[in-house]
Write a protein that holds these residues in place. Sequence first.
Motif, PDB file in Angstrom:
ATOM      1  N   LEU A   1       0.816  -1.210   0.000  1.00 33.08           N
ATOM      2  CA  LEU A   1       0.000   0.000   0.000  1.00 33.08           C
ATOM      3  C   LEU A   1       0.849   1.260   0.000  1.00 33.08           C
ATOM      4  O   LEU A   1       0.546   2.229  -0.705  1.00 33.08           O
ATOM      5  CB  LEU A   1      -0.942  -0.008   1.207  1.00 33.08           C
ATOM      6  N   LYS A   2       1.943   1.249   0.751  1.00 36.10           N
ATOM      7  CA  LYS A   2       2.770   2.457   0.854  1.00 36.10           C
ATOM      8  C   LYS A   2       3.472   2.800  -0.462  1.00 36.10           C
ATOM      9  O   LYS A   2       3.956   3.919  -0.627  1.00 36.10           O
ATOM     10  CB  LYS A   2       3.802   2.293   1.965  1.00 36.10           C
ATOM     11  N   ASN A   3       3.540   1.843  -1.380  1.00 32.00           N
ATOM     12  CA  ASN A   3       4.209   2.086  -2.667  1.00 32.00           C
ATOM     13  C   ASN A   3       3.249   2.434  -3.800  1.00 32.00           C
ATOM     14  O   ASN A   3       3.694   2.792  -4.892  1.00 32.00           O
ATOM     15  CB  ASN A   3       4.993   0.836  -3.090  1.00 32.00           C
ATOM     16  N   MET A   4       1.953   2.332  -3.555  1.00 31.50           N
ATOM     17  CA  MET A   4       1.023   2.379  -4.673  1.00 31.50           C
ATOM     18  C   MET A   4       0.891   3.767  -5.301  1.00 31.50           C
ATOM     19  O   MET A   4       0.646   3.881  -6.500  1.00 31.50           O
ATOM     20  CB  MET A   4      -0.344   1.844  -4.255  1.00 31.50           C
ATOM     21  N   HIS A   5       1.033   4.817  -4.507  1.00 33.01           N
ATOM     22  CA  HIS A   5       0.970   6.150  -5.127  1.00 33.01           C
ATOM     23  C   HIS A   5       2.151   6.346  -6.064  1.00 33.01           C
ATOM     24  O   HIS A   5       1.984   6.857  -7.187  1.00 33.01           O
ATOM     25  CB  HIS A   5       0.947   7.255  -4.073  1.00 33.01           C
ATOM     26  N   TRP A   6       3.344   5.915  -5.632  1.00 32.02           N
ATOM     27  CA  TRP A   6       4.507   6.025  -6.517  1.00 32.02           C
ATOM     28  C   TRP A   6       4.267   5.224  -7.789  1.00 32.02           C
ATOM     29  O   TRP A   6       4.574   5.690  -8.894  1.00 32.02           O
ATOM     30  CB  TRP A   6       5.761   5.518  -5.806  1.00 32.02           C
ATOM     31  N   LEU A   7       3.697   4.034  -7.649  1.00 31.39           N
ATOM     32  CA  LEU A   7       3.418   3.197  -8.820  1.00 31.39           C
ATOM     33  C   LEU A   7       2.415   3.869  -9.752  1.00 31.39           C
ATOM     34  O   LEU A   7       2.545   3.802 -10.974  1.00 31.39           O
ATOM     35  CB  LEU A   7       2.877   1.842  -8.373  1.00 31.39           C
ATOM     36  N   GLN A   8       1.408   4.507  -9.181  1.00 29.26           N
ATOM     37  CA  GLN A   8       0.422   5.189 -10.019  1.00 29.26           C
ATOM     38  C   GLN A   8       1.083   6.279 -10.854  1.00 29.26           C
ATOM     39  O   GLN A   8       0.743   6.475 -12.026  1.00 29.26           O
ATOM     40  CB  GLN A   8      -0.677   5.801  -9.148  1.00 29.26           C
TER      41      GLN A   8
ATOM     42  N   HIS B   1       8.521   0.358 -12.962  1.00 26.93           N
ATOM     43  CA  HIS B   1       8.510  -0.807 -12.080  1.00 26.93           C
ATOM     44  C   HIS B   1       8.353  -2.036 -12.963  1.00 26.93           C
ATOM     45  O   HIS B   1       7.304  -2.239 -13.582  1.00 26.93           O
ATOM     46  CB  HIS B   1       7.350  -0.697 -11.086  1.00 26.93           C
ATOM     47  N   ARG B   2       9.393  -2.840 -13.055  1.00 22.19           N
ATOM     48  CA  ARG B   2       9.421  -3.917 -14.059  1.00 22.19           C
ATOM     49  C   ARG B   2       8.264  -4.900 -13.903  1.00 22.19           C
ATOM     50  O   ARG B   2       7.603  -5.259 -14.878  1.00 22.19           O
ATOM     51  CB  ARG B   2      10.759  -4.651 -14.001  1.00 22.19           C
ATOM     52  N   GLU B   3       8.016  -5.353 -12.687  1.00 24.89           N
ATOM     53  CA  GLU B   3       6.966  -6.346 -12.496  1.00 24.89           C
ATOM     54  C   GLU B   3       5.597  -5.776 -12.823  1.00 24.89           C
ATOM     55  O   GLU B   3       4.691  -6.510 -13.249  1.00 24.89           O
ATOM     56  CB  GLU B   3       6.980  -6.863 -11.055  1.00 24.89           C
TER      57      GLU B   3
ATOM     58  N   HIS C   1      -3.300  -1.989 -18.911  1.00 27.52           N
ATOM     59  CA  HIS C   1      -2.166  -2.764 -19.431  1.00 27.52           C
ATOM     60  C   HIS C   1      -1.041  -2.905 -18.414  1.00 27.52           C
ATOM     61  O   HIS C   1       0.014  -3.450 -18.737  1.00 27.52           O
ATOM     62  CB  HIS C   1      -1.633  -2.126 -20.725  1.00 27.52           C
ATOM     63  N   THR C   2      -1.259  -2.427 -17.185  1.00 29.08           N
ATOM     64  CA  THR C   2      -0.286  -2.613 -16.108  1.00 29.08           C
ATOM     65  C   THR C   2      -1.018  -3.107 -14.869  1.00 29.08           C
ATOM     66  O   THR C   2      -2.218  -2.881 -14.696  1.00 29.08           O
ATOM     67  CB  THR C   2       0.443  -1.298 -15.784  1.00 29.08           C
ATOM     68  N   LYS C   3      -0.282  -3.773 -13.985  1.00 24.08           N
ATOM     69  CA  LYS C   3      -0.898  -4.384 -12.810  1.00 24.08           C
ATOM     70  C   LYS C   3      -1.548  -3.358 -11.883  1.00 24.08           C
ATOM     71  O   LYS C   3      -2.588  -3.637 -11.276  1.00 24.08           O
ATOM     72  CB  LYS C   3       0.154  -5.179 -12.032  1.00 24.08           C
ATOM     73  N   ASN C   4      -0.924  -2.187 -11.737  1.00 24.50           N
ATOM     74  CA  ASN C   4      -1.425  -1.222 -10.754  1.00 24.50           C
ATOM     75  C   ASN C   4      -2.813  -0.696 -11.085  1.00 24.50           C
ATOM     76  O   ASN C   4      -3.469  -0.100 -10.228  1.00 24.50           O
ATOM     77  CB  ASN C   4      -0.462  -0.044 -10.619  1.00 24.50           C
TER      78      ASN C   4
ATOM     79  N   LEU D   1      -5.301  -2.666 -11.813  1.00 27.61           N
ATOM     80  CA  LEU D   1      -6.252  -3.668 -11.341  1.00 27.61           C
ATOM     81  C   LEU D   1      -6.707  -3.344  -9.923  1.00 27.61           C
ATOM     82  O   LEU D   1      -5.949  -2.814  -9.115  1.00 27.61           O
ATOM     83  CB  LEU D   1      -5.616  -5.057 -11.370  1.00 27.61           C
ATOM     84  N   THR D   2      -7.945  -3.711  -9.599  1.00 27.17           N
ATOM     85  CA  THR D   2      -8.450  -3.453  -8.249  1.00 27.17           C
ATOM     86  C   THR D   2      -7.664  -4.232  -7.204  1.00 27.17           C
ATOM     87  O   THR D   2      -7.583  -3.814  -6.037  1.00 27.17           O
ATOM     88  CB  THR D   2      -9.946  -3.808  -8.149  1.00 27.17           C
ATOM     89  N   LYS D   3      -7.063  -5.352  -7.574  1.00 18.92           N
ATOM     90  CA  LYS D   3      -6.223  -6.125  -6.647  1.00 18.92           C
ATOM     91  C   LYS D   3      -5.140  -5.251  -6.039  1.00 18.92           C
ATOM     92  O   LYS D   3      -4.740  -5.457  -4.882  1.00 18.92           O
ATOM     93  CB  LYS D   3      -5.595  -7.305  -7.389  1.00 18.92           C
ATOM     94  N   TYR D   4      -4.654  -4.281  -6.797  1.00 19.13           N
ATOM     95  CA  TYR D   4      -3.576  -3.410  -6.341  1.00 19.13           C
ATOM     96  C   TYR D   4      -4.055  -1.979  -6.077  1.00 19.13           C
ATOM     97  O   TYR D   4      -3.266  -1.035  -6.128  1.00 19.13           O
ATOM     98  CB  TYR D   4      -2.450  -3.416  -7.372  1.00 19.13           C
ATOM     99  N   GLY D   5      -5.360  -1.842  -5.819  1.00 17.19           N
ATOM    100  CA  GLY D   5      -5.890  -0.519  -5.507  1.00 17.19           C
ATOM    101  C   GLY D   5      -6.203   0.334  -6.711  1.00 17.19           C
ATOM    102  O   GLY D   5      -6.464   1.539  -6.579  1.00 17.19           O
TER     103      GLY D   5
END
Length: 349
Positions: A54-61, A67-69, A300-303, A305-309
Motif C-alpha cells: 500500500l505504501k508504494n502504490m501512489h509512486w506506482l500510479q 517498475h518492471r513487475e 495494461h499494467t498491474k497497478n 487492477l483493483t487487486k492493487y488498488g
Amino acid sequence: MSHLSGKVQTVLGLMDPDQLGRTMTHEHLTMNFEYCFVPPAPGHEDNSSAPFQLKNMHWLQQHAYSHRENLLLYQELEAVREELVCFKKAGGGTIVENTTTGITRDLPTLRQLAKDTGVNIIAGAGYYVDDTHSDETRKMTVEELTDVIVTEVSHGADGTDIRCGVIGEIGTSWPIAESEKKVLRATAHAQTQLGCPVIIHPGRNPAAPGEIVQILQEAGGDISKTVMSHLDRTIFDHDELLEFGKLGSYLEYDLFGTEMLDYPFNLGIDMPNDSQRVQTLAFLIKEGYEDRIVIAHDIHTKNRLTKYGGHGYSHILNNIVPKMLSRGISQKQVDKILIDNPKQWLTFK
C-alpha cells in the motif's frame, strides 16, 4: 467473407451484434509491456523493484512504467478473471482485447476467460509498434503482412483455431517507422478483403492520427470502420480535434482512470484527468459526434487492477457513467457510446 457479414467475431465464435451489450473497445487482459520500461529517476531505483504494498502504490500510479513487475500483466490471470466477473455484474457485456503481435498475445487464455466469465472477448490481429517488430516482420512485404492478418481473422492466429475479430491495435510511433507504414497498408488491404473493424494506436503527436488516416485511405482502408485510440493523450486543441473528426474515424477516449503528473513517453503532454475527459466527450457530443465516440480504460499494467488498488475494468460503468449523466450527457447518448457505436464498429460489413 459473406459468412462474417453482419456478425461479430469473438474468441468463442460468431455472434449477433445485438448481444454485445456495453462494450469497452480498448483493453488488455494479458500482455507483456516490458519493452516500455522507463528507468526511474535518480534516487528512486529501489522503488523500481519494491513489492506491491500500500505504501508504494501512489509512486506506482505516478511511475507505472518504471517498475518492471508492474509491466507483466500476464501474471495476473486470476485477478483479471475476478475483475471480469465484476464487470459482468456491473452491466458489462464485451471487451475488445487489443493485444497484438509484439506484446505477447495469448489467445487460449482469452478463450478460457470468456468461457469462465461469460464476458464476450474480441481478440486483435496484426502488429504493435516498430520497437516490438522482429527482424522477420520488418523484412516482410505488404502482401505477406496482409496474408498474415487475413489468416488471423479468417482461420486463427498464433497456431490456434481462435480467430481475431478486429485488426489492432495496430501500433505506430512518431514519426511513423517504415515497418509501421507497411503494416498500416497491409491493415487496409486486409480490411478491404474482410470488411472488418480496425483500431489504431497513434504516435504521441497531434499530427499522428491524421497522417495515419491518410496512409490507410491511400491503401484503400475504410475509415468509417476504424477507431483512432488514445486521443486523450494525443489531440488537445479543440479546433484540431474537430478537424480530425471530419476525417470520419471513431474517436476513442480510452485512458479513463489514468491520472499522472508526468507522462514519461512525452513529457510535453499534460495527461488529463477523468473529469476533463468527460468534459471533452460533452464537447464532442455538442459538436455532433455522438455517433463516433467510443471509450475504455486501456488497462495494461498491474497497478490499474483493483487487486492493487486500481480502478479496474468496471470503472467506467460504476463511476464515469454517473459523472457523464451529471454533466448533461443523456442516458441515450451514454448508450450510444457504450452500446450502439461499438456494435456498429465491430460488425463485419
